[in-house]
Design a protein around this motif. Structure first.
Motif, PDB file in Angstrom:
ATOM      1  N   GLY A 134       0.811  -1.208   0.000  1.00 55.11           N
ATOM      2  CA  GLY A 134       0.000   0.000   0.000  1.00 55.11           C
ATOM      3  C   GLY A 134       0.844   1.257   0.000  1.00 55.11           C
ATOM      4  O   GLY A 134       0.310   2.373  -0.036  1.00 55.11           O
ATOM      5  N   PRO A 136       2.924   4.019  -1.591  1.00 59.28           N
ATOM      6  CA  PRO A 136       3.103   4.574  -2.945  1.00 59.28           C
ATOM      7  C   PRO A 136       4.541   4.499  -3.447  1.00 59.28           C
ATOM      8  O   PRO A 136       4.773   4.245  -4.632  1.00 59.28           O
ATOM      9  N   ARG A 148      -1.681   3.446  -5.611  1.00 62.07           N
ATOM     10  CA  ARG A 148      -2.443   2.946  -4.469  1.00 62.07           C
ATOM     11  C   ARG A 148      -3.943   3.161  -4.665  1.00 62.07           C
ATOM     12  O   ARG A 148      -4.762   2.275  -4.362  1.00 62.07           O
ATOM     13  N   SER A 186       0.121  -0.805   3.836  1.00 65.63           N
ATOM     14  CA  SER A 186      -0.553  -2.022   3.364  1.00 65.63           C
ATOM     15  C   SER A 186      -1.772  -2.323   4.222  1.00 65.63           C
ATOM     16  O   SER A 186      -2.832  -2.725   3.713  1.00 65.63           O
ATOM     17  N   LEU A 189      -4.478   0.056   3.134  1.00 68.26           N
ATOM     18  CA  LEU A 189      -5.082  -0.313   1.853  1.00 68.26           C
ATOM     19  C   LEU A 189      -6.044  -1.486   2.011  1.00 68.26           C
ATOM     20  O   LEU A 189      -7.151  -1.482   1.466  1.00 68.26           O
TER      21      LEU A 189
END
Length: 289
Positions: A134, A136, A148, A186, A189
């Motif tokens: 997640g 960028p 993302r 991450s 996300l």
């Protein structure tokens, strides 16, 4: 049955009938991946795909419960052709329980919601989507080809259209340099997508991978088992995805974890403590890609 090159599948498709509807991966620039570097991407002719399914139906029809559509990004195939394939296999395999495929975020975003709903109605049950990270910066470093926001949109779009999303992350992809950023971003996300499944692999050295010069130079420092535990604690401590089935039980992982988010997070955290205290990590010689 016709197969070209090495055929890859997710671990959960070990007992599935696998048929290539594409050969290779259309994107094929991710620096950590060597799976399709020896293949020139192409979409197989629909008649050849249907002939493979017809042969499998004659030989194994009643015994087939699961089908996986290979190779790397089956969703790049035109929707009208995918519908023909899905309708054909539903007719020929009477005991079929599910159909799955790999799908890149690019492919998912190129489909309209109406197209995805049609694919679901025709029998596409789940798509495995590699989100990898997640963060960028990590996504740029690995040449993922999407950002993302696009990964988040693709995962949410699948589920909104009734297709389960199985998302994959790679532990260590940010190296020690971006361990914290990779883990927390991450988790964020996954919290946005709330996929049905999320799985962790662990980055390993492959001298043929485009990422290898970064590892060799020290620009990207691989995680040791203790680093992996730290990264996983950060992920589990920041993720909020109630009901997502969580797995970190790939052959590449130092530590085997499984549970359901969010209810099993305390137990998984406690298990990480035990593993670290006792040094019970998978030996390097037993790790595999």
């Amino acid at each position: 049955m016709q197969y070209e090159g090495t055929v890859y599948r997710p671990p959960s498709e070990a007992h599935s009938l696998i048929v290539q509807i594409t050969v290779g991966c259309a994107h094929n620039t991710c620096t950590f991946c060597t799976m399709y570097k020896d293949k020139k991407f192409r979409i197989r002719p629909k008649d050849a795909v249907l002939a493979d399914f017809e042969e499998a139906a004659r030989l194994y029809g009643p015994h087939i419960r699961r089908i996986f559509l290979a190779d790397g990004d089956a969703l790049i195939v035109k929707t009208v052709d995918l519908l023909d394939i899905l309708n054909f296999i539903r007719r020929r395999f009477p005991n079929l329980e599910r159909v799955t495929a790999y799908g890149t975020a690019q492919d998912i975003l190129h489909k309209t919601k109406d197209e995805l709903r049609l694919l679901k109605a025709a029998g596409l049950d789940m798509v495995y989507m590699g989100i990898e990270s997640g963060d960028p910066q990590v996504l740029r470093d690995i040449h993922k080809g999407v950002n993302r926001e696009q990964l988040s949109e693709a995962g949410r779009k699948l589920q909104e259209c009734g297709i389960l999303c199985s998302a994959t992350l790679i532990s260590g992809l940010g190296g020690r340099q971006r361990l914290r950023e990779h883990a927390i971003a991450s988790a964020s996300l996954v919290s946005e997508i709330k996929p049905a499944y999320v799985g962790f692999l662990t980055l390993m050295i492959d001298r043929e991978a485009p990422i290898y010069p970064r590892i060799e130079s020290g620009e990207l420092a691989l995680l040791n088992p203790e680093d992996v535990v730290e990264e996983m604690r950060l992920f589990l401590g920041n993720v909020d995805s109630e009901g997502t089935v969580f797995r970190a039980n790939h052959a590449s992982n130092y530590v085997i974890l499984k549970g359901t988010l969010n209810e099993d997070i305390p137990a998984m955290m406690a298990y990480l403590d035990q593993v670290e205290q006792n040094g019970r990590y998978r030996a390097e010689r037993f790790r595999r890609l």
